[in-house]
Design a protein around this motif. Sequence first.
Motif, short mmCIF file in Angstrom:
data_model
loop_
_atom_site.label_atom_id
_atom_site.label_comp_id
_atom_site.label_asym_id
_atom_site.label_seq_id
_atom_site.Cartn_x
_atom_site.Cartn_y
_atom_site.Cartn_z
N ARG A 292 0.65 -1.04 -0.06
CA ARG A 292 -0.11 -0.04 0.08
C ARG A 292 0.85 1.35 -0.16
O ARG A 292 0.26 2.20 -0.43
CB ARG A 292 -0.95 -0.30 1.13
N GLY A 293 2.26 1.02 0.73
CA GLY A 293 2.85 2.37 0.70
C GLY A 293 3.48 2.80 -0.82
O GLY A 293 3.27 4.21 -0.98
N ARG A 294 3.60 1.95 -1.75
CA ARG A 294 3.96 2.45 -3.23
C ARG A 294 3.01 2.91 -3.79
O ARG A 294 2.76 4.07 -4.59
CB ARG A 294 4.47 1.00 -3.71
N GLU A 295 1.85 2.37 -3.76
CA GLU A 295 0.35 2.82 -4.21
C GLU A 295 0.06 4.22 -3.77
O GLU A 295 -0.31 5.17 -4.54
CB GLU A 295 -0.76 1.82 -3.82
N MET A 296 0.09 4.44 -2.36
CA MET A 296 -0.15 5.55 -1.61
C MET A 296 0.72 6.69 -2.26
O MET A 296 0.45 7.99 -2.71
CB MET A 296 0.36 5.59 -0.32
N LEU A 297 2.26 6.43 -2.47
CA LEU A 297 3.14 7.29 -3.23
C LEU A 297 2.82 7.84 -4.52
O LEU A 297 2.91 9.12 -4.99
CB LEU A 297 4.59 6.93 -2.75
N ASN A 298 2.34 6.70 -5.28
CA ASN A 298 2.28 7.15 -6.94
C ASN A 298 1.20 7.82 -6.98
O ASN A 298 1.12 9.19 -7.62
CB ASN A 298 1.46 5.59 -7.40
N THR A 299 -0.04 7.79 -5.95
CA THR A 299 -1.19 8.67 -5.87
C THR A 299 -0.87 9.98 -5.52
O THR A 299 -1.51 11.18 -6.04
CB THR A 299 -2.23 8.11 -5.17
N PHE A 300 0.00 9.98 -4.59
CA PHE A 300 0.16 11.35 -4.14
C PHE A 300 1.11 12.17 -4.79
O PHE A 300 0.74 13.33 -5.31
CB PHE A 300 1.12 11.08 -2.62
N PHE A 301 1.96 11.72 -5.55
CA PHE A 301 2.85 12.30 -6.52
C PHE A 301 2.13 12.80 -7.65
O PHE A 301 2.04 14.20 -8.27
CB PHE A 301 4.10 11.82 -7.06
N GLN A 302 1.23 12.17 -8.24
CA GLN A 302 0.17 12.31 -9.17
C GLN A 302 -0.62 13.56 -9.02
O GLN A 302 -1.01 14.40 -9.84
CB GLN A 302 -0.48 11.24 -9.64
N ASN A 303 -0.99 13.65 -7.88
CA ASN A 303 -1.88 14.66 -7.18
C ASN A 303 -0.98 16.15 -6.96
O ASN A 303 -1.41 17.16 -7.26
CB ASN A 303 -2.77 14.41 -5.99
N ALA A 304 -0.17 15.64 -6.14
CA ALA A 304 0.78 17.00 -5.80
C ALA A 304 1.47 17.72 -6.93
O ALA A 304 1.17 18.80 -6.90
CB ALA A 304 1.81 16.44 -4.78
N LYS A 305 1.73 17.02 -7.91
CA LYS A 305 2.34 17.83 -9.06
C LYS A 305 1.48 18.97 -9.69
O LYS A 305 1.95 19.97 -9.92
CB LYS A 305 3.07 16.87 -9.98
N HIS A 306 0.20 18.61 -9.51
CA HIS A 306 -0.75 19.75 -10.24
C HIS A 306 -0.91 21.04 -9.27
O HIS A 306 -1.56 21.89 -9.67
CB HIS A 306 -1.94 19.09 -10.43
N ARG A 307 -0.56 20.74 -7.83
CA ARG A 307 -0.65 21.86 -7.01
C ARG A 307 0.61 22.52 -6.68
O ARG A 307 0.70 23.37 -5.92
CB ARG A 307 -1.51 21.42 -5.58
N LEU A 308 1.76 22.14 -7.37
CA LEU A 308 3.14 22.40 -7.38
C LEU A 308 3.29 23.93 -8.31
O LEU A 308 3.09 23.79 -9.53
CB LEU A 308 3.94 21.51 -7.80
N ALA A 309 3.65 25.08 -7.69
CA ALA A 309 4.13 26.13 -8.50
C ALA A 309 5.41 26.01 -9.14
O ALA A 309 6.18 25.18 -8.96
CB ALA A 309 4.19 27.30 -7.38
N PRO A 310 5.48 26.65 -10.37
CA PRO A 310 6.78 26.56 -11.15
C PRO A 310 7.92 26.76 -10.36
O PRO A 310 8.25 27.79 -9.41
CB PRO A 310 6.58 27.67 -12.27
N GLY A 311 9.08 25.86 -10.27
CA GLY A 311 10.14 25.77 -9.58
C GLY A 311 9.71 25.35 -8.24
O GLY A 311 10.79 25.27 -7.30
N GLY A 312 8.61 24.62 -7.94
CA GLY A 312 8.42 24.33 -6.45
C GLY A 312 8.85 22.92 -6.31
O GLY A 312 9.53 22.13 -7.20
N LYS A 313 8.87 22.86 -4.98
CA LYS A 313 9.70 21.31 -4.73
C LYS A 313 8.41 20.61 -3.67
O LYS A 313 7.78 21.00 -2.99
CB LYS A 313 10.69 21.67 -3.88
N ILE A 314 8.43 18.92 -3.91
CA ILE A 314 7.77 18.19 -3.19
C ILE A 314 8.91 17.57 -2.32
O ILE A 314 9.71 16.92 -2.99
CB ILE A 314 6.96 17.21 -3.89
#
Length: 386
Positions: A292-314
């Motif tokens: 479940r951990g890998r699935e959680m990270l996959n979903t998180f990155f796919q969502n978070a990248k759309h809320r990231l400002a140009p040049g931002g960091k996760i």
Amino acid sequence: VKGIIDIVTFIVTQGAQIADFVNAVLDAVIAIANGGQAGVPKLIEAALATSVPLLIGFLAALLGIGGLANKVKSVFQSVSRPVTRAIDKIVDFIARRAKRFHKESSQNPPNKEQSEKRGSRDDIQQRWRRGIAAIRALTRRSNESKDPKRLHSELSSIKGKYGFQNLIAHRHDNHQWRIYAKLNPDNSGNLIPMSGKTLILGEGNFTFTESAVNLNLNVPGNIRATEYKEREAVTENSEIAARVERLEQAGVTVEFGVDARTLEEKYKSITFSTIIWMFPHPGGDRPTAATRGREMLNTFFQNAKHRLAPGGKIVITLRASNWYIQRWRPAQSARLAGLTQVDGDGEATSEPMNFNRSSYPGYTHETTESGAAKPDAEQGWTFIFS
């Protein structure tokens, strides 16, 4: 016949000098043959010095002029006497001044290190006092303090003039601005980067946010700290409730019921310069968490990248355990979302940062998923993606 007699007479009378000249030349030749370097110039100089009077005397013998070498020598000595006396006076003057300077220095020797430290400390304190006075004078001018563009322009000028490392204004409410100023260097270069609008996920007890605020890692007004559970469930704990109140009073936005896997839906019109998730865990036992951990990270990155400002960091921090890293594969999950792993300065890398809980006073990690094992958050690996 007279010339021959004069030459023979010269050789007999100057025999000792001729022998010295020959020996000087031989010494120089032997030194060169042996590979010597340091003493060769001196030997050659000695040979030349010996040869000059001999050469003059020899020419005088040929021309029938006796004692020419001695006459030339006496002329040079007469000319050199006033020059020598002038040089002696100059040397004597310099020696007297040097003695006086040495005496004064020995009576009151300066401590260079203490002087530099005192000067540096005094300079910082003076710049701080003058800078704060300039900020206060700015806030008393109502026109500049009400206009955000004018305010930031004025603060930028003050920052450059007095050497502030950070000088940031954030709106506290409709009538007040709060200004964060930093002049001295700190340990922030070794901590998790946190700049601009910052979203902190899965806070649990909000101790990470409080520690970040106390460390001045970012302006409180730039931070949005969130928790997966609802407010009522979290603030039942009086200690956490008091911490949330302190953060909100400082200017931090605190939100509850935020799922890190649905950020795109939650914040449709908001972007962040930094998105942080400390020790994410899907819950359940170890075998379940591995999947479940890998699935959680996959979903998180796919969502978070759309809320990231140009040049931002996760930024995510995981346990320093190869078992988790090999199964969750954070770098691979981020790459699938089109993200690149970077270091704190934004340069591409394949290595995580080391995380030490002791660098964040007051921080204690708390799980938010039921059934999750208590994490070992003393050490960790921080992965940064952009």
